[in-house]
Motif scaffolding. Structure first.
Motif, PDB file in Angstrom:
ATOM      1  N   LEU A   1      -1.034   3.907  -6.781  1.00 54.39           N
ATOM      2  CA  LEU A   1      -2.287   3.655  -6.065  1.00 54.39           C
ATOM      3  C   LEU A   1      -3.155   2.662  -6.822  1.00 54.39           C
ATOM      4  N   LEU A   2      -3.282   2.848  -8.118  1.00 62.81           N
ATOM      5  CA  LEU A   2      -4.106   1.957  -8.921  1.00 62.81           C
ATOM      6  C   LEU A   2      -3.542   0.538  -8.940  1.00 62.81           C
ATOM      7  N   ALA A   3      -2.232   0.413  -8.987  1.00 63.81           N
ATOM      8  CA  ALA A   3      -1.623  -0.922  -8.963  1.00 63.81           C
ATOM      9  C   ALA A   3      -1.950  -1.635  -7.656  1.00 63.81           C
ATOM     10  N   TRP A   4      -1.873  -0.906  -6.549  1.00 60.11           N
ATOM     11  CA  TRP A   4      -2.214  -1.504  -5.253  1.00 60.11           C
ATOM     12  C   TRP A   4      -3.678  -1.918  -5.196  1.00 60.11           C
TER      13      TRP A   4
ATOM     14  N   ARG B   1       0.827  -1.194   0.000  1.00 63.31           N
ATOM     15  CA  ARG B   1       0.000   0.000   0.000  1.00 63.31           C
ATOM     16  C   ARG B   1       0.865   1.248   0.000  1.00 63.31           C
ATOM     17  N   PRO B   2       0.569   2.206  -0.880  1.00 60.44           N
ATOM     18  CA  PRO B   2       1.326   3.464  -0.850  1.00 60.44           C
ATOM     19  C   PRO B   2       0.948   4.279   0.384  1.00 60.44           C
ATOM     20  N   ARG B   3       1.688   5.333   0.620  1.00 59.08           N
ATOM     21  CA  ARG B   3       1.391   6.213   1.759  1.00 59.08           C
ATOM     22  C   ARG B   3       0.073   6.936   1.481  1.00 59.08           C
ATOM     23  N   ILE B   4      -0.913   6.686   2.300  1.00 55.74           N
ATOM     24  CA  ILE B   4      -2.218   7.334   2.160  1.00 55.74           C
ATOM     25  C   ILE B   4      -2.498   8.116   3.433  1.00 55.74           C
ATOM     26  N   ARG B   5      -2.702   9.410   3.292  1.00 57.54           N
ATOM     27  CA  ARG B   5      -2.992  10.258   4.446  1.00 57.54           C
ATOM     28  C   ARG B   5      -4.434  10.026   4.884  1.00 57.54           C
ATOM     29  N   THR B   6      -4.608   9.754   6.154  1.00 57.50           N
ATOM     30  CA  THR B   6      -5.935   9.438   6.665  1.00 57.50           C
ATOM     31  C   THR B   6      -6.772  10.703   6.854  1.00 57.50           C
ATOM     32  N   ARG B   7      -8.047  10.505   7.086  1.00 60.23           N
ATOM     33  CA  ARG B   7      -8.951  11.626   7.349  1.00 60.23           C
ATOM     34  C   ARG B   7      -8.506  12.418   8.573  1.00 60.23           C
ATOM     35  N   ASP B   8      -8.000  11.739   9.581  1.00 59.08           N
ATOM     36  CA  ASP B   8      -7.504  12.449  10.761  1.00 59.08           C
ATOM     37  C   ASP B   8      -6.345  13.358  10.393  1.00 59.08           C
TER      38      ASP B   8
END
Length: 247
Positions: A172-175, A40-47
């Protein structure tokens, strides 16, 4: 931050095929991927981007999406590629969707800024993906129960997203394709393939075959022959009250 505008144009076309759900998934907040697939790439959460509380919790589906819908935000092509700018973008989209559209929350599941920063969108998205499921968004009218939407910041009628944005989107799409066991050649579509809209812009839409090929390369797949027949018949889409206006 400029207001998020929507512009409608006539376009058509849609092909839907159900994907096969992969096996066991990780716990909430941890990426669920195929054993040999990309992490998974680095994804910034809603928090992290300081989302406000939704009016109601998103509906979580145990079934995976069969299409990943590419959007553009139709906002200015900013030169501010910082993480702070990405956070402001997500907050602006959420405000617009909740105040102007009167939706329960931000519409899309994921957002990619012009600087290449990836952010969680609708509430409960990342835990749902980690279990191989999805949440019902508000990003493709009439198709929100079987699709996952990705907003790409900018207006791409005459130009392409910047390299950092395209690189993050491809990763992101690859993941996602690995996680959901989706064929990128079939699963990755533009918003205009489902609704009457100019989204994701003429230039970006024309680039989608190259985007699919880039994702396929990351997954170690060859591109299928041009005359390969489509896989399956489109199912009847489930309607949802939380559907977007055309852009």
């Amino acid at each position: 931050m400029p207001a998020i505008t929507r512009r409608s144009f006539l376009s058509a076309g849609s092909g839907i095929a159900l994907a096969v759900l992969s096996g066991a998934r990780a716990e909430a907040g941890v990426a669920g991927t195929a054993a040999d697939g990309p992490s998974r790439p680095r994804i910034r959460t809603r928090d992290e981007w300081d989302a406000v509380a939704p009016k109601s919790k998103a509906i979580v589906l145990d079934t995976p999406p069969d299409r990943i819908v590419i959007h553009h935000t139709a906002t200015a092509n900013t030169t501010d590629l910082s993480l702070d700018a990405a956070y402001r973008l997500s907050r602006a989209i959420q405000r617009y969707h909740m105040r102007h559209n009167r939706w329960a929350d931000i519409g899309e599941q994921l957002t990619v800024s012009r600087g290449g920063h990836i952010m969680e969108g609708r509430n409960r998205t990342l835990p749902a993906i980690s279990r191989g499921g999805n949440v019902v968004g508000a990003q493709a009218a009439g198709h929100n129960r079987h699709t996952l939407g990705i907003e790409t910041e900018g207006t791409y009628t005459a130009e392409l997203p910047p390299p950092a944005q395209l690189a993050s989107l491809t990763t992101l799409l690859a993941w996602l394709c690995s996680t959901y066991r989706l064929d990128p050649e079939v699963a990755i579509i533009g918003h205009r393939d489902l609704n009457k809209t100019a989204c994701p812009g003429d230039r970006f839409y024309a680039y989608l075959p190259e985007l699919r090929a880039g994702v396929a390369r990351k997954l170690g797949r060859r591109r299928p022959p041009e005359d390969e027949p489509p896989d399956g018949e489109p199912p009847d889409p489930d309607e949802t009250d939380d559907a977007p206006e055309d852009r």
